[in-house]
Design an enzyme around this catalytic site. Structure first.
Site, PDB file in Angstrom:
ATOM      1  N   GLY A 130       0.759  -1.189   0.062  1.00 16.31           N
ATOM      2  CA  GLY A 130       0.291  -0.089   0.022  1.00 16.31           C
ATOM      3  C   GLY A 130       0.847   1.354   0.077  1.00 16.31           C
ATOM      4  O   GLY A 130       2.057   1.279  -0.102  1.00 16.31           O
ATOM      5  N   ARG A 141      -4.457 -11.372  -2.173  1.00 15.81           N
ATOM      6  CA  ARG A 141      -4.395 -10.833  -3.252  1.00 15.81           C
ATOM      7  C   ARG A 141      -2.927 -10.366  -3.993  1.00 15.81           C
ATOM      8  O   ARG A 141      -2.508 -10.811  -5.038  1.00 15.81           O
ATOM      9  CB  ARG A 141      -5.202  -9.366  -3.448  1.00 15.81           C
ATOM     10  CG  ARG A 141      -6.533  -9.399  -3.332  1.00 15.81           C
ATOM     11  CD  ARG A 141      -7.146  -7.955  -3.469  1.00 15.81           C
ATOM     12  NE  ARG A 141      -6.719  -7.232  -2.298  1.00 15.81           N
ATOM     13  CZ  ARG A 141      -7.468  -7.297  -0.957  1.00 15.81           C
ATOM     14  NH1 ARG A 141      -8.556  -8.098  -0.820  1.00 15.81           N
ATOM     15  NH2 ARG A 141      -6.769  -6.460  -0.250  1.00 15.81           N
ATOM     16  N   SER A 142      -1.960 -10.225  -3.152  1.00 15.12           N
ATOM     17  CA  SER A 142      -0.616  -9.872  -3.720  1.00 15.12           C
ATOM     18  C   SER A 142       0.363 -10.849  -3.003  1.00 15.12           C
ATOM     19  O   SER A 142       1.512 -10.349  -3.249  1.00 15.12           O
ATOM     20  CB  SER A 142      -0.453  -8.339  -3.267  1.00 15.12           C
ATOM     21  OG  SER A 142      -0.707  -7.899  -2.211  1.00 15.12           O
ATOM     22  N   CYS A 201      -2.771  11.377  10.012  1.00 17.73           N
ATOM     23  CA  CYS A 201      -1.900  12.119   9.326  1.00 17.73           C
ATOM     24  C   CYS A 201      -2.130  13.498   9.629  1.00 17.73           C
ATOM     25  O   CYS A 201      -1.114  14.150   9.769  1.00 17.73           O
ATOM     26  CB  CYS A 201      -1.890  11.807   7.956  1.00 17.73           C
ATOM     27  SG  CYS A 201      -3.603  11.483   7.092  1.00 17.73           S
ATOM     28  N   GLY A 211      -3.948  10.093   1.057  1.00 22.50           N
ATOM     29  CA  GLY A 211      -4.361   9.778   2.488  1.00 22.50           C
ATOM     30  C   GLY A 211      -5.453   8.708   2.412  1.00 22.50           C
ATOM     31  O   GLY A 211      -5.801   8.261   3.468  1.00 22.50           O
ATOM     32  N   LYS A 227     -11.150  12.706  15.288  1.00 22.85           N
ATOM     33  CA  LYS A 227      -9.774  12.202  15.432  1.00 22.85           C
ATOM     34  C   LYS A 227      -8.846  13.175  15.616  1.00 22.85           C
ATOM     35  O   LYS A 227      -8.213  13.209  16.463  1.00 22.85           O
ATOM     36  CB  LYS A 227      -9.607  11.353  13.919  1.00 22.85           C
ATOM     37  CG  LYS A 227     -10.132  10.054  13.895  1.00 22.85           C
ATOM     38  CD  LYS A 227      -9.416   9.550  12.507  1.00 22.85           C
ATOM     39  CE  LYS A 227     -10.375   8.671  11.921  1.00 22.85           C
ATOM     40  NZ  LYS A 227      -9.808   8.528  10.616  1.00 22.85           N
ATOM     41  N   HIS A 287      -0.480  17.299   2.610  1.00 20.67           N
ATOM     42  CA  HIS A 287      -1.703  17.497   3.161  1.00 20.67           C
ATOM     43  C   HIS A 287      -1.364  19.126   3.763  1.00 20.67           C
ATOM     44  O   HIS A 287      -0.155  19.332   4.221  1.00 20.67           O
ATOM     45  CB  HIS A 287      -2.118  16.901   4.794  1.00 20.67           C
ATOM     46  CG  HIS A 287      -2.605  15.446   4.374  1.00 20.67           C
ATOM     47  ND1 HIS A 287      -2.928  15.017   3.088  1.00 20.67           N
ATOM     48  CD2 HIS A 287      -3.143  14.766   5.386  1.00 20.67           C
ATOM     49  CE1 HIS A 287      -3.653  14.038   3.381  1.00 20.67           C
ATOM     50  NE2 HIS A 287      -3.715  13.651   4.598  1.00 20.67           N
ATOM     51  N   ASN A 315       1.923  13.594   3.764  1.00 23.41           N
ATOM     52  CA  ASN A 315       0.961  12.796   4.558  1.00 23.41           C
ATOM     53  C   ASN A 315       1.570  11.177   4.666  1.00 23.41           C
ATOM     54  O   ASN A 315       1.166  10.692   5.579  1.00 23.41           O
ATOM     55  CB  ASN A 315      -0.244  12.753   4.078  1.00 23.41           C
ATOM     56  CG  ASN A 315      -0.677  12.464   2.794  1.00 23.41           C
ATOM     57  OD1 ASN A 315      -0.140  13.187   1.991  1.00 23.41           O
ATOM     58  ND2 ASN A 315      -1.192  11.355   2.344  1.00 23.41           N
TER      59      ASN A 315
HETATM   60  N1  LIG Z   1      -2.076   7.336   3.624  1.00 25.54           N
HETATM   61  C1  LIG Z   1      -2.212   8.026   4.638  1.00 25.54           C
HETATM   62  O1  LIG Z   1      -1.720   9.253   4.448  1.00 25.54           O
HETATM   63  C2  LIG Z   1      -2.138   7.481   5.829  1.00 25.54           C
HETATM   64  C3  LIG Z   1      -1.681   8.058   7.066  1.00 25.54           C
HETATM   65  C4  LIG Z   1      -1.859   7.347   8.248  1.00 25.54           C
HETATM   66  C5  LIG Z   1      -2.395   6.384   8.384  1.00 25.54           C
HETATM   67  N2  LIG Z   1      -3.147   5.538   7.215  1.00 25.54           N
HETATM   68  C6  LIG Z   1      -3.707   4.416   7.376  1.00 25.54           C
HETATM   69  O2  LIG Z   1      -3.157   3.368   6.977  1.00 25.54           O
HETATM   70  C7  LIG Z   1      -3.598   2.282   6.532  1.00 25.54           C
HETATM   71  C8  LIG Z   1      -3.194   1.923   5.254  1.00 25.54           C
HETATM   72  O3  LIG Z   1      -3.407   3.175   4.296  1.00 25.54           O
HETATM   73  P1  LIG Z   1      -2.954   3.019   2.738  1.00 25.54           P
HETATM   74  O4  LIG Z   1      -2.888   4.418   2.470  1.00 25.54           O
HETATM   75  O5  LIG Z   1      -1.431   2.564   2.594  1.00 25.54           O
HETATM   76  O6  LIG Z   1      -4.251   2.220   1.998  1.00 25.54           O
HETATM   77  P2  LIG Z   1      -3.606   1.330   0.690  1.00 25.54           P
HETATM   78  O7  LIG Z   1      -2.681   2.164  -0.153  1.00 25.54           O
HETATM   79  O8  LIG Z   1      -4.930   1.090   0.265  1.00 25.54           O
HETATM   80  O9  LIG Z   1      -3.114   0.199   1.031  1.00 25.54           O
HETATM   81  C9  LIG Z   1      -3.611  -1.206   1.799  1.00 25.54           C
HETATM   82  C10 LIG Z   1      -2.584  -1.957   2.179  1.00 25.54           C
HETATM   83  O10 LIG Z   1      -3.279  -3.019   3.210  1.00 25.54           O
HETATM   84  C11 LIG Z   1      -3.150  -4.050   2.647  1.00 25.54           C
HETATM   85  N3  LIG Z   1      -4.401  -5.167   3.136  1.00 25.54           N
HETATM   86  C12 LIG Z   1      -5.758  -4.707   2.536  1.00 25.54           C
HETATM   87  N4  LIG Z   1      -6.560  -5.783   3.177  1.00 25.54           N
HETATM   88  C13 LIG Z   1      -5.803  -6.444   3.839  1.00 25.54           C
HETATM   89  C14 LIG Z   1      -6.031  -7.950   4.265  1.00 25.54           C
HETATM   90  N5  LIG Z   1      -7.115  -8.459   4.333  1.00 25.54           N
HETATM   91  N6  LIG Z   1      -4.857  -8.537   4.893  1.00 25.54           N
HETATM   92  C15 LIG Z   1      -3.703  -8.179   4.732  1.00 25.54           C
HETATM   93  N7  LIG Z   1      -3.390  -6.960   3.870  1.00 25.54           N
HETATM   94  C16 LIG Z   1      -4.409  -6.257   3.684  1.00 25.54           C
HETATM   95  C17 LIG Z   1      -3.181  -4.169   1.154  1.00 25.54           C
HETATM   96  O11 LIG Z   1      -2.731  -4.959   0.392  1.00 25.54           O
HETATM   97  P3  LIG Z   1      -2.965  -5.827  -0.931  1.00 25.54           P
HETATM   98  O12 LIG Z   1      -2.086  -4.713  -1.952  1.00 25.54           O
HETATM   99  O13 LIG Z   1      -2.781  -7.103  -0.945  1.00 25.54           O
HETATM  100  O14 LIG Z   1      -4.517  -5.267  -1.015  1.00 25.54           O
HETATM  101  C18 LIG Z   1      -1.952  -2.960   1.049  1.00 25.54           C
HETATM  102  O15 LIG Z   1      -0.914  -3.496   1.230  1.00 25.54           O
HETATM  103  C19 LIG Z   1      -5.312   2.698   6.610  1.00 25.54           C
HETATM  104  O16 LIG Z   1      -5.800   2.140   7.773  1.00 25.54           O
HETATM  105  C20 LIG Z   1      -4.961   4.292   6.669  1.00 25.54           C
HETATM  106  O17 LIG Z   1      -6.279   5.002   7.377  1.00 25.54           O
HETATM  107  C21 LIG Z   1      -2.773   6.199   6.284  1.00 25.54           C
END
Ligand SMILES: NC(=O)c1ccc[n+]([C@@H]2O[C@H](COP(=O)([O-])OP(=O)(O)OC[C@H]3O[C@@H](n4cnc5c(N)ncnc54)[C@H](OP(=O)(O)O)[C@@H]3O)[C@@H](O)[C@H]2O)c1
Length: 349
Positions: A12, A39-40, A131, A162, A215, A243, A316
């Site tokens: 991700g 999936r991956s 974030c 985000g 939050k 952000h 972010n």
């Molecule tokens: N982006 C930000 O700025 C940010 C900041 C702070 C916190 N967060 C939090 O961090 C989390 C991830 O954000 P992201 O932006 O990285 O999302 P993302 O790009 O959608 O990536 C999600 C990741 O989680 C994995 N995943 C999803 N379902 C899963 C499962 N059932 N078992 C194992 N792995 C699974 C996905 O793997 P696959 O590729 O295999 O689907 C992918 O590696 C969220 O909770 C988000 O709120 C994000």
């Protein structure tokens, strides 16, 4: 023996940035493994410039023998698998919202409340804040130390990254569709995000605010000071990374613009770019890939007794997620797990 590290959610946005940051920081790891969903499983992700990791499946991943797991697989997945990793003796640093407000889970921004990390052993879980909260409290901390903050009013301008990698694709695809006159497809966002802004992040709560806004208020209190009140309006904007926040702060004590600027300049993790000329401030496009929280447009708010307004910008995915999590891991290693057991090798498994 060096540390064994698992990165969960490694495919991700946040997970990939965590791998990059671990490699850049030469984290003292013997082994780094990438974990994601079925999936991956088997796919490849980069670790630094040279190594490539084969992704493993979370469902049957065995955390025994791992020292630290950096989690970002989404709140529902962390709810199930972070306690499983913690029970196996691995310290979890979780990026999702699931554990943040649990009283026995430290919620940490290392520049603000590193002392909270000492409480990690209660659950073997440390939470990384939202974030938008992270970048705001990094900028607020030196001002709070100077003149005690009473109230914060913030409007955010949050990038689509985000919301994950699918949200970035949605902005790209909608923008392209508009140029070639194709129909717009909506999946992640409730309204069109290309050439638009959406005042809605996460679910609506009973009082009309959104969970993202809630939050920012409760996390700021947990990290910085339970007496600070925060009113937030969180808005998604068509920016890929970075952000921005318009922050208005009311203080208990007098504080001048010069005192605030000097304190911010001394503060760890902050970079002040504040010249009152064209280009004398930072925008999200310039902060992508950078570690600092940038503070610009520092000015007096003359409508309250002791008030300042600021413009705060950060990447972010880095300070808002991956960098903060890796900084927590570094603090944990240095102060609680016995230090770097040997020089970093950057070896990936
Ligand atoms: N982006 C930000 O700025 C940010 C900041 C702070 C916190 N967060 C939090 O961090 C989390 C991830 O954000 P992201 O932006 O990285 O999302 P993302 O790009 O959608 O990536 C999600 C990741 O989680 C994995 N995943 C999803 N379902 C899963 C499962 N059932 N078992 C194992 N792995 C699974 C996905 O793997 P696959 O590729 O295999 O689907 C992918 O590696 C969220 O909770 C988000 O709120 C994000």
């Amino acid at each position: 023996m060096g540390y064994r590290i698992a990165v969960v959610g490694a495919t991700g946005n946040v997970g990939r940035e965590i791998l990059t940051t671990l490699a850049e920081h030469e984290f003292p790891a013997d082994e780094v493994v990438a974990v994601a969903s079925e999936r991956s499983a088997g796919a490849k992700v980069s670790f630094g410039d040279k190594a490539v990791l084969k992704v493993r499946r979370l469902d049957d991943f065995d955390f025994n023998g791992f020292d630290i797991a950096l989690f970002s697989p989404g709140a529902k997945v962390s709810a199930v698998h972070a306690p499983r990793a913690a029970a196996a003796g691995c310290v979890v640093i979780d990026n999702t919202s699931h554990f943040r407000m649990d009283a026995d889970v430290p919620l940490v921004v290392p520049e603000v409340n590193p002392q909270a990390i000492a409480g990690y052993g209660r659950r073997n879980i440390i939470a990384n804040p939202n974030c938008s909260t992270i970048q705001m409290v990094v900028a607020l901390k030196p001002l709070h130390d100077l003149a005690r903050i009473k109230r914060v009013v913030v409007a955010t301008y949050q990038s689509v990254s985000g919301s994950g990698k699918d949200a970035m694709d949605e902005l790209f695809n909608q923008t392209r569709a508009i140029y070639v006159n194709d129909p717009i497809e909506r999946r992640k966002f409730t309204k069109q995000i290309a050439f638009n802004v959406i005042p809605h992040i996460d679910m609506f709560l009973e009082d009309g605010s959104t969970k993202e806004e809630w939050k920012m208020a409760v996390e700021t209190r947990k990290i910085l000071d339970p007496d600070i009140v925060v009113s937030a309006t969180c808005v998604r904007v068509p920016v890929f990374i970075g952000h921005a926040e318009a922050v208005n702060v009311e203080f208990h004590k007098p504080i001048s613009v010069d005192e605030a600027r000097a304190a911010l300049r001394r503060a760890p993790g902050v970079s002040v770019v504040d010249r009152r000329v064209d280009e004398g401030y930072v925008t999200p496009a310039e902060c992508a890939g950078e570690d600092a929280v940038y503070v610009s447009r520092i000015r007096k708010d003359p409508t309250v007794k002791h008030g300042l307004s600021l413009w705060v910008v950060a990447d972010n995915l880095r300070k808002g997620a991956a960098l903060n999590a890796v900084q927590i891991a570094e603090h944990l290693v240095e102060h609680h797990l016995g230090g770097a057991r040997r020089p970093a090798l950057g070896v990936a498994g």
